[in-house]
Design an enzyme around this catalytic site. Sequence first.
Site, short mmCIF file in Angstrom:
data_model
loop_
_atom_site.label_atom_id
_atom_site.label_comp_id
_atom_site.label_asym_id
_atom_site.label_seq_id
_atom_site.Cartn_x
_atom_site.Cartn_y
_atom_site.Cartn_z
CB THR A 1 -57.52 -55.76 3.75
OG1 THR A 1 -58.80 -56.30 4.07
CG2 THR A 1 -56.81 -55.39 5.05
CG HIS A 2 -58.81 -58.02 0.08
ND1 HIS A 2 -58.13 -59.00 -0.61
CD2 HIS A 2 -58.67 -58.33 1.40
CE1 HIS A 2 -57.63 -59.88 0.24
NE2 HIS A 2 -57.94 -59.50 1.48
CE LYS B 1 -21.11 -40.84 -17.39
NZ LYS B 1 -21.11 -42.22 -17.95
CB SER C 1 -21.61 -38.91 -23.44
OG SER C 1 -20.27 -38.63 -23.10
CG ASN D 1 -12.02 -46.47 -18.21
OD1 ASN D 1 -12.64 -45.77 -19.02
ND2 ASN D 1 -11.32 -47.53 -18.57
CB SER E 1 -61.68 -31.01 -18.49
OG SER E 1 -62.23 -31.20 -19.78
CD GLU F 1 -54.87 -38.29 -13.05
OE1 GLU F 1 -55.59 -39.04 -13.70
OE2 GLU F 1 -54.93 -37.06 -13.14
CD GLN G 1 -20.69 -42.24 -23.58
OE1 GLN G 1 -19.48 -42.11 -23.53
NE2 GLN G 1 -21.39 -42.02 -24.67
CG ASN H 1 -59.41 -33.84 -14.23
OD1 ASN H 1 -60.41 -34.38 -13.76
ND2 ASN H 1 -59.37 -33.38 -15.47
CE LYS I 1 -63.23 -34.82 -14.56
NZ LYS I 1 -62.76 -35.57 -15.71
CE1 TYR J 1 -16.53 -46.86 -19.16
CE2 TYR J 1 -15.41 -47.33 -21.23
CZ TYR J 1 -16.34 -46.60 -20.50
OH TYR J 1 -17.07 -45.62 -21.11
#
Length: 463
Positions: free
Chosen positions: A154-155, A324, A22, A109, A276, A289, A321, A284, A282, A316
């Site tokens: 709303t909606h 992480k 690890s 541990n 783009s 996003e 492990q 963007n 464009k 444990y």
Amino acid sequence: MKLWGGRFETGPSEVFEQFSGSLHFDRKLLFADCQGSQAFARALAKQGILTGSEADQLVEAFRQIGEEAADPKYLDAANDEDVHTFVIRKLQDKAGALSAKIHTGRSRNEQVSLDVRLYLRAACDSISEQLADLMGGLLALAHKHSEAVIPGYTHLRRAQAVLWPHYLLAYFEMFSRDVERVRQTRARIDVMPLGSGALAGSGFPFDRQAIAGDLGFPSITRNSMDVSGDRDFALDFLYSRSLIMLHLSRLAEDWILYSSEEFNWMTLGDGVTSGSSLMPQKKNPDSLELIRGKSGRVFGDLTSLFVTMKGLPMTYNRDMQEDKEPLFDAFHQTSGSLSMARAVAESIVLNPAVPAAATEESWVIATDLAEELARNGVPFHRAHELVGQFVLESIRAGKRPADWTPESLAAFAPEFKPQMARLLSPAEGMKSREIPGGTGPSSVAGALREAAARLEQLRSSLG
Ligand code: ARG
């Protein structure tokens, strides 16, 4: 080197070593590991396992390891099982035979629990600062256009007119709850586990409170088995990050829409948008996003640890492990997204005339009118029905609210009075919403002042 081996006739296979190692990710815990081990060396001296000068020597060696690790190449050639093993190998290089005493009465541990807690505690502090910065950015954006009126939805259908600052303060509230949640999460992380041993409690009578004090923890854990098997604090961390990302993702979605050609309420700065490779025109909203996209990734981090922990037998298990990478990922993605959101907020220029026109050409004033009728004694259901008919008739006739005069309004139905025509203007109805938490102009001005004061208080509590 290995921290175990006596019981084995052969070493681990290469495939197992590769599979189980690890270090390539838990190297992020190196500073925490050195910090915890320094406190542990001092605790060993109090037990008489180390002399005072031996403890000093080890503390200095850990300091050097931490310092050398600032070089990003420091760990590149290493292939130790994990960061704890790596640090002890380095300790051996620096302190020789003395290094063999450092792990007396300690287990990885509890060490891993300690290191992760130290790491996450610092992560909570830096996220709180970033949240405060973003909240400051939202307030600045609110003040830039403090009188702007927008349709609230709303909606995703125009519902009622609200002030632009009122809309932004809604996000301010979400992030201020996030600050609170981070604080609560930090408190649950901030408990010192050393002395728990592998699972049964250390065989040496360490003064655990003193170790806690040394490392700045206000309290110690209560049960050694719990420590060994517990990752609740890590899940709390991931959950609080997930909610931050949820809020950021919704903000991102709003601003993607509001800056589109269809809405055209606002422009995003060149610095936070991209072009783009094919379509020259464009611009963007990739920054937003990506925030929206990364939120899914952080929810995945939370889900991943939930599923890892589910059904593990006490205490444990090596599965743990796998905690992480999701933790580090959630921290880095949230932190990056908060910085990005703040930069976008700073770059936004609202075109207030566009949302204002959207309120004027729609029927966001309908509720204001119905409530005014109710204020004049018309039962609300009747008022609702009447205004509904008024809207229907207007749509049929191709009329906007401003096309009605006090006289024509009053002629529509006996319940309508000429003075009610003022409510045909969207900014007018807001004046009836001077309730705490409402979009009335005075309420919003007060809310802005109160938000600024709370932010000030938060900033000084962060130091
Ligand atoms: N690398 C391990 C982890 O992160 C450290 C604990 C190892 N303990 C063990 N019993 N193998 O979980």
